[in-house]
Scaffold this motif. Structure first.
Motif, PDB file in Angstrom:
ATOM      1  N   THR A 328       1.280  -1.462   0.027  1.00 39.65           N
ATOM      2  CA  THR A 328       0.247  -0.203   0.266  1.00 39.65           C
ATOM      3  C   THR A 328       1.031   0.804  -0.172  1.00 39.65           C
ATOM      4  OG1 THR A 328      -1.646  -1.229   1.514  1.00 39.65           O
ATOM      5  CG2 THR A 328      -1.882   1.228   1.286  1.00 39.65           C
ATOM      6  N   VAL A 329       1.780   1.210   0.802  1.00 39.77           N
ATOM      7  CA  VAL A 329       2.414   2.498   0.407  1.00 39.77           C
ATOM      8  C   VAL A 329       3.819   2.436  -0.443  1.00 39.77           C
ATOM      9  CG1 VAL A 329       4.256   3.818   2.369  1.00 39.77           C
ATOM     10  CG2 VAL A 329       2.438   2.379   3.794  1.00 39.77           C
ATOM     11  N   LEU A 330       4.108   1.368  -0.844  1.00 43.91           N
ATOM     12  CA  LEU A 330       5.018   1.928  -1.967  1.00 43.91           C
ATOM     13  C   LEU A 330       3.706   1.982  -3.057  1.00 43.91           C
ATOM     14  CD1 LEU A 330       7.184  -0.794  -1.428  1.00 43.91           C
ATOM     15  CD2 LEU A 330       7.888   0.974  -1.532  1.00 43.91           C
ATOM     16  N   ILE A 331       2.833   1.423  -3.906  1.00 42.96           N
ATOM     17  CA  ILE A 331       2.074   2.278  -3.798  1.00 42.96           C
ATOM     18  C   ILE A 331       1.559   3.626  -4.638  1.00 42.96           C
ATOM     19  CG2 ILE A 331      -0.382   1.752  -5.224  1.00 42.96           C
ATOM     20  CD1 ILE A 331      -0.244  -0.996  -4.864  1.00 42.96           C
ATOM     21  N   MET A 332       1.109   4.132  -3.157  1.00 41.99           N
ATOM     22  CA  MET A 332       1.245   5.521  -2.565  1.00 41.99           C
ATOM     23  C   MET A 332       1.839   6.327  -3.585  1.00 41.99           C
ATOM     24  SD  MET A 332      -1.062   4.906   0.755  1.00 41.99           S
ATOM     25  CE  MET A 332      -0.737   7.075   0.718  1.00 41.99           C
ATOM     26  N   TYR A 333       3.099   6.085  -2.732  1.00 38.48           N
ATOM     27  CA  TYR A 333       4.276   6.769  -3.361  1.00 38.48           C
ATOM     28  C   TYR A 333       4.715   6.817  -4.713  1.00 38.48           C
ATOM     29  CZ  TYR A 333       5.488   7.997   1.838  1.00 38.48           C
ATOM     30  OH  TYR A 333       5.850   8.700   3.096  1.00 38.48           O
TER      31      TYR A 333
END
Length: 682
Positions: A328-333
């Motif tokens: 999730t965090v990587l997709i957001m960044y």
């Protein structure tokens, strides 16, 4: 502690989220709403938004009643009842969130007079109301339906009823996304083309007849639409994981209810995370917002560990949850990188605008296509990592479901980020139309600039979670089909092979669904925007004194035009996914239908990422030029950037985000229809 208490814990956590949302609403309504003129503008937006939503829900209700009756006759009353609950809660989530957002915009503009920090505080809390209502109502629906239909001697009754809940949420989300997207972007495109390009007046200028419709659209699209979208994502993902627990682990209650326990922990973590969103000594708004997301994610993972050890006896699934949060965090960044003006992709579009409209469009398309690859690879990595962490086989598939559920542990915060966007956008419009001092508009502009990125990041999050949820739902479909066919001694008949002509035919049909849906959604915006452009030109031509500021435009005419067009144009695209599943399932059979599901998932993820990120990049390229790059506002580069933004608007706010519920609708309908399709075809 008894595992049977988990649904009641889910109810308690959901009520906590709803009470927190009510507390924030009370706090917001206690903030000053500014001058009489500011309140008048805000009221116009409120009335337009609520009038549209009421008409939209009446239209959707007709479809909903027909579907509920069909489910009752074809399946059972429990599924039909759960469908109604899911549809009602999804609509209620959007209604409450938008109601609070449209009443907070003037309060944010007034708060901006006290500086950036206080303006952020008020605007983020306005968005948080929608976020908390979203996760609260979703978990309440899941827990409540399970409690209502749970029978220790017939666990399947409660689990299968939950699929109806997911379908109700998905159907409402699909129509809300399409209708809201058509409304907001046709108004926005019409306002920009005539206002900015032809008349040369600023955005949100009160002389523009489409400006109120534009501000209304921000709420019905990015507040009510996104709330319904992520409500159904949350509900469908949880239902998919619970159904996998039932199918794979022989009805073991701990595996069925484990996703509910994760959701309860995540709500508490999200509420705590809200209080960490503050500027402090920094002026980096995005960092302040991300701080809340990080705190929520870390606290959720801390809480997941003991819950996992207690419920499942080991912590294997905890590591699958970590995979989901990291993804999730990587997709957001990744989405932030492709849509923020601080990085290469957006700046390359702005740079290309110097040589004209065509090169702006070409570069934007290139950026959008490139941007679809990294998040998709991240989804692939997440699927494989979760599968092997879970030990492969059925347990590995269940681990993918847990990873997708963990992605939604931050759903409350993510929806808050998204709903923050239209509130700040409206606040900037009110500041412009109410002639507030430049320093106030500087604050609202800073808040709004970040809001544009948060909306893009939220859509990236929704796409990623939709992908994992769809994989889980497809696994549910395969397992349900095997179970149904095994009872008739035909298990070997329903094996999905790429060399099977039926499966291949389904794959192509599934891809066609995504393209046809996107075509109709984008085309609807073009047709509605044409009507808005003609109306704005008419008013400039026939009402003397508008440009001089001595006559008031007829704002209601544009609102009425986009309302009628949105309601008319949303029906056909909304029915395509449902009708396709029924036709393929009943005519070509379960194998072809499985191919359709995979085709929709694969093509849908790429199309959603492409459209969402290309549109966001075009928008921020325009904003970067408006800040003074390459000649600033009014320059030839700016005119080219406005054209790119116009093309990108329906991509990022209509077709792109609406592909998410399309992916889940086809999977949920297929899952519901497995027994019926199987027996009819047999």
């Amino acid at each position: 502690m008894d595992v049977n208490l988990i649904p009641w814990i889910g109810v308690g956590a959901s009520l906590l989220a709803i009470l927190f949302a009510l507390y924030l609403t009370s706090w917001l309504m206690g903030r000053p709403a500014g001058t009489e003129k500011m309140q008048s503008i805000s009221k116009a937006v409120q009335e337009g938004a609520m009038a549209y939503l009421a008409r939209q829900y009446k239209t959707i209700a007709v479809v909903g009643v027909i579907v509920a009756v069909a489910l009752f006759l074809a399946l059972d009353w429990q599924t039909a009842f759960a469908f109604v609950v899911g549809a009602f809660f999804s609509g209620l989530c959007g209604f409450i969130g938008m109601s609070v957002s449209t009443r907070s915009n003037a309060r944010v503009a007034e708060a901006a007079k006290q500086g950036l920090s206080y303006g952020l505080n008020v605007s983020f809390k306005a968005g948080t109301v929608t976020g908390m209502m979203c996760v609260g109502l979703a978990l309440l629906g899941l827990s409540g339906v399970f409690i209502a239909f749970y029978d220790p001697n017939n666990v399947s009754q409660a689990v299968h009823a939950l699929v109806g809940l997911g379908f109700g949420g998905s159907l409402i989300a699909l129509f809300a996304r399409i209708g809201g997207g058509i409304f907001t972007k046709s108004a926005d495109v019409g306002a920009d083309l005539v206002g900015k390009v032809e008349a040369g007046i600023p955005e949100d200028d009160p002389r523009n007849p489409a400006t109120i419709a534009d501000n209304v659209g921000d709420n019905v699209g990015d507040c009510a639409g996104m709330a319904a979208d992520l409500f159904e994502t949350y509900a469908v993902t949880a239902v998919g994981a619970m159904l996998l627990g039932y199918l794979i682990f022989g009805g073991a209650l701990e595996y069925i209810l484990y996703p509910v326990a994760l959701g309860a922990v995540a709500i508490v973590a999200s509420i705590i995370g809200v209080f960490f969103v503050r500027l402090g000594g920094s002026t980096n708004i995005m960092s302040a917002l991300y701080k809340g997301v990080w705190v929520s994610a870390i606290l959720a993972l801390i809480g997941f560990y003991p819950i996992t050890a207690w419920m499942l006896g080991d912590v294997t699934m905890f590591f699958a949850a970590i995979v989901g949060v990291v993804a999730t965090v990587l997709i957001m960044y990744i989405t932030d990188y492709y849509t923020s003006k601080n990085y290469r992709p957006v700046r390359s579009i702005a740079h290309a605008s110097q040589s004209g409209h065509g090169t702006n469009i070409i570069t934007g398309l290139s950026v959008g296509m490139e941007s679809a690859i990294p998040p998709t690879l991240m989804i692939v990595a997440g699927i494989l990592a979760a599968y092997y962490v879970g030990g492969g086989g059925g347990e590995g598939v269940y681990a993918i479901g847990i990873a997708s559920m963990a992605m939604l542990s931050m759903c409350g915060m993510i929806v808050a980020l998204d709903s923050y966007g239209p509130v700040t956008d409206n606040a900037g419009g009110i500041a412009e139309m109410a002639d507030l001092p430049p320093e106030v508009r500087n604050v609202t502009d800073a808040l709004d600039a970040v809001g544009n990125t948060t909306k893009a990041v939220t859509k990236g999050y929704a796409i990623g979670s939709a992908a994992l949820a769809a994989i889980v739902l497809f696994a549910d479909y395969v397992n349900a089909l095997k179970k149904a066919s095994a009872g008739a001694g035909a298990a070997a008949e329903y094996v999905f092979k790429l060399g099977d002509p039926l499966v291949l035919a389904g794959l192509f049909i599934g891809g066609a669904v995504v393209f046809m849906f996107s075509s109709l959604a984008n085309g609807a915006v073009g047709r509605a925007a044409f009507s808005v452009v003609e109306e704005v030109r008419r008013q400039f031509r026939e009402i003397p004194g508008i440009m001089e500021g001595t006559a008031k435009p007829e704002y209601g005419r544009c609102v009425d035009i986009v309302t009628k067009r949105a309601l008319k144009e949303m029906v056909v695209p909304g029915l395509i996914p449902v009708v396709t599943v029924l036709l393929v399932g009943f005519i070509l059979g379960p194998l072809a239908l499985g191919g359709v599901l995979i085709g929709v998932i694969v093509v849908g993820i790429y199309m959603a990422c492409f459209q969402n990120n290309a549109g966001g990049a075009w928008d921020n390229a325009k904003k970067w030029i408006e800040e003074g790059m390459y000649g600033g506002k009014g320059s030839e580069a700016h005119k080219a950037a406005v054209t790119g933004d116009t093309v990108g608007d329906p991509l990022k706010d209509t077709a792109g985000p609406a592909v998410n519920p399309v992916i889940k609708v086809v999977n949920v309908v297929a899952l519901l229809m497995v027994p019926l399709i199987f027996h009819i075809v047999r």
